[in-house]
Motif scaffolding. Structure first.
Motif, short mmCIF file in Angstrom:
data_model
loop_
_atom_site.label_atom_id
_atom_site.label_comp_id
_atom_site.label_asym_id
_atom_site.label_seq_id
_atom_site.Cartn_x
_atom_site.Cartn_y
_atom_site.Cartn_z
N ASN A 43 -41.06 55.80 -2.95
CA ASN A 43 -42.26 54.94 -3.06
C ASN A 43 -43.48 55.64 -2.47
OD1 ASN A 43 -40.78 52.92 -4.28
ND2 ASN A 43 -40.36 51.86 -2.35
N ARG A 44 -43.26 56.34 -1.35
CA ARG A 44 -44.38 57.05 -0.71
C ARG A 44 -44.92 58.15 -1.61
NH1 ARG A 44 -46.99 59.14 3.66
NH2 ARG A 44 -46.88 61.41 3.97
N TYR A 45 -44.03 58.93 -2.19
CA TYR A 45 -44.48 60.05 -3.00
C TYR A 45 -45.07 59.56 -4.33
CZ TYR A 45 -41.92 62.76 0.45
OH TYR A 45 -41.50 63.29 1.62
N GLU A 46 -44.60 58.46 -4.81
CA GLU A 46 -45.19 57.87 -6.02
C GLU A 46 -46.63 57.41 -5.74
OE1 GLU A 46 -44.42 54.12 -9.08
OE2 GLU A 46 -42.83 54.75 -7.70
N LEU A 47 -46.83 56.80 -4.56
CA LEU A 47 -48.17 56.36 -4.18
C LEU A 47 -49.11 57.55 -4.00
CD1 LEU A 47 -50.05 54.04 -3.28
CD2 LEU A 47 -49.19 54.36 -0.95
N ILE A 48 -48.62 58.61 -3.34
CA ILE A 48 -49.45 59.81 -3.14
C ILE A 48 -49.84 60.42 -4.48
CG2 ILE A 48 -49.44 62.16 -2.24
CD1 ILE A 48 -47.63 61.15 0.02
N GLU A 50 -49.97 59.07 -7.48
CA GLU A 50 -50.87 58.23 -8.27
C GLU A 50 -52.30 58.30 -7.72
OE1 GLU A 50 -49.25 54.33 -8.30
OE2 GLU A 50 -47.71 54.79 -9.79
N ASN A 51 -52.43 58.37 -6.41
CA ASN A 51 -53.77 58.48 -5.81
C ASN A 51 -54.43 59.80 -6.18
OD1 ASN A 51 -54.79 56.34 -3.57
ND2 ASN A 51 -52.55 56.28 -3.76
N THR A 54 -55.28 59.82 -9.95
CA THR A 54 -56.47 58.99 -10.19
C THR A 54 -57.74 59.71 -9.76
OG1 THR A 54 -55.17 56.99 -9.83
CG2 THR A 54 -57.54 56.76 -9.67
N PHE A 72 -52.95 60.53 3.65
CA PHE A 72 -51.50 60.54 3.39
C PHE A 72 -50.75 61.60 4.21
CE2 PHE A 72 -53.33 58.76 -0.54
CZ PHE A 72 -52.65 57.56 -0.57
#
Length: 407
Positions: A43-48, A50-51, A54, A72
């Motif tokens: 979940n952490r690496y997915e959030l990083i 995607e940011n 973007t 991050f």
């Protein structure tokens, strides 16, 4: 099945199952915690990713990327050779494609890397956080649980130890050791039982001593007047009166001898003195004790040697032959003996009860003036003391009492 398991065995089984349950529980928890840790990283690496993807859409400046690095806690891998080495040698954990772009997660030398790719942008980020999975807390918890478990087990074992000692002493008491002293080492239910059992032992021993004293005094006091009475009866002129009196006094003397034998057999100090002897010697001694005409006995003896207390065994044999003659219509008995069995038979009616009924003290088939109900009790006691078995069967109008000598 559970009813036949001892308390100690039952406790061991329960604690073994509990220990197994603790082990399985911690193993399952460790597996679950590891999966949870991996999901958190994902979940952490997915959030990083995607940011950053973007941000790439808006053509980020160096300051924008620097803010993302700080936010991050990641750092870019600048060297091309280092990137190639990671891509070539690292373990690829995931690869994800979205409408924004593609990102991969690598694990290399216990470090995690996020490789983010979008048209025009290509960046590899190193996770600055330490995400190594540690089982230290779980292991410490497991050790504490096992120590607590073993501590409780030891406490319970110590709590049950007096019960094992009490059980051992009860078995010793039942095997004839009467001088047992039960110590009350606790005030719980086991201590209460031990105290009650100790009081019961004292009561039984006191009653046994009183019984022994009464029996000895009674036999001593009766023996003298009976002897005097038999001597006086010899001086009577009337033959019939003299014979009746002698018969009565003889019967009283026989009863006293039976009671003396019972008292000796039931005494806590009873010891049989075995010696290697021939059966014919015991049979001869039996006839001497009975003081009857051997014509009433048909002997079919195949002589053999065995270990026996000659005196005790002669009494047992005497009682069996005496009963066979006494309760037979023709007043005859047959003895058939070999190294496997000693069989005494005589004509008569079948027994109305099982043999066990007649081997209890003072048991008779019916009230008789010529019996005291101790004969077969004495026989069985002596036979059992020698390690043999007393059996009975009825065939062809005859009762057979058998001393089974096969072990």
């Amino acid at each position: 099945m559970i009813k036949n398991i001892s308390i100690s065995t039952f406790v061991n089984i329960i604690f073994s199952l509990a220990f197994l349950s603790i082990f399985i529980t911690f193993a399952m928890f460790m597996t679950y915690d590891k999966q949870k840790h991996e999901l958190s990283l994902q979940n952490r690496y997915e959030l990083i990713a995607e940011n950053f993807l973007t941000a790439f859409q808006n053509q980020p400046t160096s300051d924008t990327l620097l803010d993302l690095y700080k936010k991050f806690r990641v750092s870019p891998v600048q060297e091309r050779e280092e990137k190639l080495e990671i891509i070539k040698k690292a373990q690829e954990l995931t690869i994800t494609q979205t409408y924004l772009g593609t990102y991969r997660v690598y694990k290399y030398n216990e470090d995690y890397y996020i490789y983010v790719q979008q048209f025009g942008y290509n960046i590899m980020l190193k996770d600055a956080r330490n995400h190594r999975y540690s089982m230290a807390v779980i292991i410490i918890g497991f050790i504490i649980s096992i120590i607590t478990f073993l501590f409780l087990y030891e406490i319970l074992k110590r709590k049950l130890k007096p019960l094992k000692i009490l059980n051992k002493q009860i078995i010793e008491f039942s095997n004839g050791k009467k001088d047992i002293k039960i110590k009350c080492i606790s005030n719980d239910e086991i201590g209460t039982i031990a105290k009650s059992f100790d009081e019961a032992i004292k009561t039984i021993n006191n009653q046994s001593k009183s019984k022994d004293l009464f029996m000895r005094n009674m036999m001593h006091e009766l023996k003298t007047p009976i002897t005097k009475a038999m001597f006086i009866a010899e001086t009577l002129d009337d033959d019939k009166t003299r014979e009746n009196l002698q018969k009565a006094f003889k019967r009283m003397d026989d009863i006293i001898k039976e009671l003396a034998t019972v008292e000796k057999l039931t005494s806590q100090n009873t010891i049989i003195y075995k010696e290697v002897t021939r059966f014919f010697n015991i049979y001869t001694k039996t006839l001497e004790i009975m003081m009857i005409n051997p014509e009433n006995i048909t002997a079919k003896i195949r002589d053999f040697t065995f270990e026996a207390d000659s005196y005790m065994f002669s009494i047992a044999l005497k009682n069996l032959i005496d009963n066979a003659i006494k309760f037979s219509p023709n007043k005859n008995a047959v003895i058939n003996a070999n190294k496997e069995k000693i069989e005494i038979s005589s004509l008569g009616e079948p027994l109305k009860n099982e043999l066990e009924y007649y081997t209890e003290a003072f048991s008779q088939e019916e009230k008789r003036s010529d019996g005291f109900g101790l004969g077969l009790y004495i026989v069985k006691t002596i036979v059992n003391m020698h390690g043999y078995k007393l059996l009975h069967k009825y065939e062809n109008g005859k009762n057979y009492f058998i001393i089974d000598m096969t072990k």
